[in-house]
Design a protein around this motif. Structure first.
Motif, PDB file in Angstrom:
ATOM      1  N   GLN A  13     -21.028 -28.181   9.625  1.00 41.92           N
ATOM      2  CA  GLN A  13     -21.132 -26.801  10.089  1.00 41.92           C
ATOM      3  C   GLN A  13     -19.855 -26.037   9.779  1.00 41.92           C
ATOM      4  OE1 GLN A  13     -22.145 -26.900  14.260  1.00 41.92           O
ATOM      5  NE2 GLN A  13     -24.319 -27.217  13.826  1.00 41.92           N
ATOM      6  N   PRO A  14     -19.951 -24.733   9.657  1.00 40.37           N
ATOM      7  CA  PRO A  14     -18.731 -23.924   9.470  1.00 40.37           C
ATOM      8  C   PRO A  14     -17.713 -24.216  10.569  1.00 40.37           C
ATOM      9  CG  PRO A  14     -20.664 -22.584   9.089  1.00 40.37           C
ATOM     10  CD  PRO A  14     -21.166 -23.900   9.618  1.00 40.37           C
ATOM     11  N   GLY A  15     -16.463 -24.343  10.150  1.00 39.78           N
ATOM     12  CA  GLY A  15     -15.400 -24.688  11.081  1.00 39.78           C
ATOM     13  C   GLY A  15     -15.163 -26.176  11.217  1.00 39.78           C
ATOM     14  N   GLY A  16     -16.045 -26.959  10.656  1.00 38.47           N
ATOM     15  CA  GLY A  16     -15.928 -28.414  10.750  1.00 38.47           C
ATOM     16  C   GLY A  16     -14.983 -28.990   9.718  1.00 38.47           C
ATOM     17  N   SER A  17     -14.931 -30.329   9.700  1.00 35.26           N
ATOM     18  CA  SER A  17     -14.016 -31.043   8.813  1.00 35.26           C
ATOM     19  C   SER A  17     -14.749 -32.159   8.071  1.00 35.26           C
ATOM     20  CB  SER A  17     -12.870 -31.675   9.616  1.00 35.26           C
ATOM     21  OG  SER A  17     -12.095 -30.694  10.258  1.00 35.26           O
ATOM     22  N   LEU A  18     -14.238 -32.453   6.894  1.00 38.06           N
ATOM     23  CA  LEU A  18     -14.686 -33.610   6.113  1.00 38.06           C
ATOM     24  C   LEU A  18     -13.471 -34.191   5.418  1.00 38.06           C
ATOM     25  CD1 LEU A  18     -17.978 -32.540   4.264  1.00 38.06           C
ATOM     26  CD2 LEU A  18     -17.770 -34.298   6.025  1.00 38.06           C
ATOM     27  N   ARG A  19     -13.548 -35.474   5.137  1.00 36.78           N
ATOM     28  CA  ARG A  19     -12.496 -36.141   4.369  1.00 36.78           C
ATOM     29  C   ARG A  19     -13.139 -36.817   3.163  1.00 36.78           C
ATOM     30  NH1 ARG A  19      -7.249 -37.661   5.268  1.00 36.78           N
ATOM     31  NH2 ARG A  19      -6.477 -39.481   4.122  1.00 36.78           N
ATOM     32  N   LEU A  20     -12.722 -36.382   1.981  1.00 37.83           N
ATOM     33  CA  LEU A  20     -13.189 -36.977   0.743  1.00 37.83           C
ATOM     34  C   LEU A  20     -12.182 -38.023   0.271  1.00 37.83           C
ATOM     35  CD1 LEU A  20     -14.325 -33.797  -1.224  1.00 37.83           C
ATOM     36  CD2 LEU A  20     -15.609 -35.139   0.445  1.00 37.83           C
ATOM     37  N   SER A  21     -12.708 -39.093  -0.300  1.00 42.41           N
ATOM     38  CA  SER A  21     -11.847 -40.121  -0.868  1.00 42.41           C
ATOM     39  C   SER A  21     -12.254 -40.404  -2.300  1.00 42.41           C
ATOM     40  CB  SER A  21     -11.923 -41.412  -0.048  1.00 42.41           C
ATOM     41  OG  SER A  21     -11.317 -41.244   1.211  1.00 42.41           O
ATOM     42  N   ARG A  71      -2.247 -39.368  -1.075  1.00 44.25           N
ATOM     43  CA  ARG A  71      -2.440 -40.542  -1.922  1.00 44.25           C
ATOM     44  C   ARG A  71      -2.043 -41.789  -1.145  1.00 44.25           C
ATOM     45  NH1 ARG A  71       0.573 -39.321  -6.756  1.00 44.25           N
ATOM     46  NH2 ARG A  71       2.433 -39.720  -5.487  1.00 44.25           N
ATOM     47  N   ASP A  72      -2.818 -42.842  -1.305  1.00 44.37           N
ATOM     48  CA  ASP A  72      -2.495 -44.147  -0.712  1.00 44.37           C
ATOM     49  C   ASP A  72      -2.281 -45.120  -1.866  1.00 44.37           C
ATOM     50  OD1 ASP A  72      -2.541 -46.721   0.405  1.00 44.37           O
ATOM     51  OD2 ASP A  72      -3.787 -46.055   2.069  1.00 44.37           O
ATOM     52  N   ASN A  73      -1.026 -45.397  -2.155  1.00 40.81           N
ATOM     53  CA  ASN A  73      -0.727 -46.242  -3.315  1.00 40.81           C
ATOM     54  C   ASN A  73      -1.227 -47.673  -3.130  1.00 40.81           C
ATOM     55  OD1 ASN A  73       0.583 -44.178  -4.773  1.00 40.81           O
ATOM     56  ND2 ASN A  73       2.481 -44.532  -3.647  1.00 40.81           N
ATOM     57  N   ALA A  74      -1.198 -48.159  -1.907  1.00 37.99           N
ATOM     58  CA  ALA A  74      -1.634 -49.523  -1.650  1.00 37.99           C
ATOM     59  C   ALA A  74      -3.126 -49.694  -1.922  1.00 37.99           C
ATOM     60  CB  ALA A  74      -1.307 -49.913  -0.210  1.00 37.99           C
ATOM     61  N   LYS A  75      -3.893 -48.675  -1.578  1.00 40.27           N
ATOM     62  CA  LYS A  75      -5.337 -48.740  -1.776  1.00 40.27           C
ATOM     63  C   LYS A  75      -5.767 -48.116  -3.097  1.00 40.27           C
ATOM     64  CE  LYS A  75      -6.432 -48.621   3.176  1.00 40.27           C
ATOM     65  NZ  LYS A  75      -7.160 -47.891   4.253  1.00 40.27           N
ATOM     66  N   ASN A  76      -4.824 -47.480  -3.777  1.00 42.19           N
ATOM     67  CA  ASN A  76      -5.115 -46.794  -5.044  1.00 42.19           C
ATOM     68  C   ASN A  76      -6.212 -45.754  -4.862  1.00 42.19           C
ATOM     69  OD1 ASN A  76      -4.156 -46.471  -7.641  1.00 42.19           O
ATOM     70  ND2 ASN A  76      -5.596 -47.912  -8.546  1.00 42.19           N
ATOM     71  N   THR A  77      -6.009 -44.910  -3.872  1.00 41.74           N
ATOM     72  CA  THR A  77      -6.961 -43.844  -3.581  1.00 41.74           C
ATOM     73  C   THR A  77      -6.243 -42.507  -3.440  1.00 41.74           C
ATOM     74  OG1 THR A  77      -6.797 -44.216  -1.197  1.00 41.74           O
ATOM     75  CG2 THR A  77      -8.545 -45.395  -2.367  1.00 41.74           C
ATOM     76  N   VAL A  78      -6.985 -41.447  -3.681  1.00 38.87           N
ATOM     77  CA  VAL A  78      -6.536 -40.086  -3.405  1.00 38.87           C
ATOM     78  C   VAL A  78      -7.577 -39.457  -2.487  1.00 38.87           C
ATOM     79  CG1 VAL A  78      -6.175 -37.802  -4.386  1.00 38.87           C
ATOM     80  CG2 VAL A  78      -5.211 -39.788  -5.514  1.00 38.87           C
ATOM     81  N   SER A  79      -7.125 -38.779  -1.462  1.00 37.44           N
ATOM     82  CA  SER A  79      -8.038 -38.202  -0.480  1.00 37.44           C
ATOM     83  C   SER A  79      -7.831 -36.697  -0.359  1.00 37.44           C
ATOM     84  CB  SER A  79      -7.808 -38.855   0.883  1.00 37.44           C
ATOM     85  OG  SER A  79      -8.099 -40.237   0.832  1.00 37.44           O
ATOM     86  N   LEU A  80      -8.857 -36.041   0.153  1.00 36.45           N
ATOM     87  CA  LEU A  80      -8.787 -34.608   0.416  1.00 36.45           C
ATOM     88  C   LEU A  80      -9.311 -34.369   1.826  1.00 36.45           C
ATOM     89  CD1 LEU A  80      -8.114 -31.820  -0.907  1.00 36.45           C
ATOM     90  CD2 LEU A  80     -10.577 -31.628  -1.349  1.00 36.45           C
ATOM     91  N   GLN A  81      -8.418 -34.030   2.732  1.00 38.01           N
ATOM     92  CA  GLN A  81      -8.804 -33.679   4.093  1.00 38.01           C
ATOM     93  C   GLN A  81      -9.129 -32.198   4.120  1.00 38.01           C
ATOM     94  OE1 GLN A  81      -9.186 -35.632   6.907  1.00 38.01           O
ATOM     95  NE2 GLN A  81      -9.979 -33.754   7.849  1.00 38.01           N
ATOM     96  N   MET A  82     -10.341 -31.868   4.526  1.00 39.33           N
ATOM     97  CA  MET A  82     -10.794 -30.480   4.519  1.00 39.33           C
ATOM     98  C   MET A  82     -11.095 -30.047   5.951  1.00 39.33           C
ATOM     99  SD  MET A  82     -13.273 -30.543   1.162  1.00 39.33           S
ATOM    100  CE  MET A  82     -14.499 -31.575   1.967  1.00 39.33           C
ATOM    101  N   ASN A  83     -10.349 -29.081   6.441  1.00 40.08           N
ATOM    102  CA  ASN A  83     -10.531 -28.559   7.796  1.00 40.08           C
ATOM    103  C   ASN A  83     -10.956 -27.096   7.731  1.00 40.08           C
ATOM    104  OD1 ASN A  83      -9.585 -31.044   8.820  1.00 40.08           O
ATOM    105  ND2 ASN A  83      -7.458 -30.328   8.773  1.00 40.08           N
ATOM    106  N   SER A  84     -11.464 -26.612   8.838  1.00 40.63           N
ATOM    107  CA  SER A  84     -11.875 -25.205   8.944  1.00 40.63           C
ATOM    108  C   SER A  84     -12.773 -24.819   7.774  1.00 40.63           C
ATOM    109  CB  SER A  84     -10.641 -24.296   8.998  1.00 40.63           C
ATOM    110  OG  SER A  84      -9.811 -24.638  10.085  1.00 40.63           O
TER     111      SER A  84
END
Length: 119
Positions: A13-21, A71-84
């Motif tokens: 919903q608008p105003g919510g959050s998601l985290r992409l990895s 970025r998490d070098n140990a896990k070899n991942t890049v994430s995008l935290q999306m708020n609002s």
């Protein structure tokens, strides 16, 4: 062969959050450079955020203050935290990276993950 696989998309919903990895696989590959792009229906793909080897970041004006790339070098991942999140953030989000091998830059893209912001 390097593969990037995104996860974490969905309906919010608008105003919510998601985290992409974005997880990378491939012998010897590391996320020195990571980017998130997005493409909305009928629009061109646009840059959302970058993270560079030194840890510096760059954001599109439209997401500054709301999105955070990491970025998490140990896990070899890049994430995008999306708020609002806003309805105009609705798009397919793609992970991108590149590496210099044998003096040649190689660019890699993930398959994309759908983010839909709607009430």
């Amino acid at each position: 062969q390097v593969q990037l696989v995104e996860s974490g998309g969905g309906l919010v919903q608008p105003g919510g959050s998601l985290r992409l990895s974005c997880a990378a696989s491939g012998s010897g590959f590391s996320f020195d450079f990571g980017s998130w792009y997005r493409q909305a229906p009928g629009k061109e793909r646009e840059l959302v955020a970058d993270i560079f080897s030194a840890g510096t970041t760059n954001y599109a004006d439209s997401v500054k203050g709301r999105f955070t790339i990491s970025r998490d070098n140990a896990k070899n991942t890049v994430s995008l935290q999306m708020n609002s999140l806003k309805p105009e953030d609705t798009a397919v989000y793609y992970c991108k990276s590149r590496e210099l091998t044998g003096g040649v830059w190689h660019t890699y893209w993930g398959q994309g993950t759908q983010v839909t912001v709607s009430s």
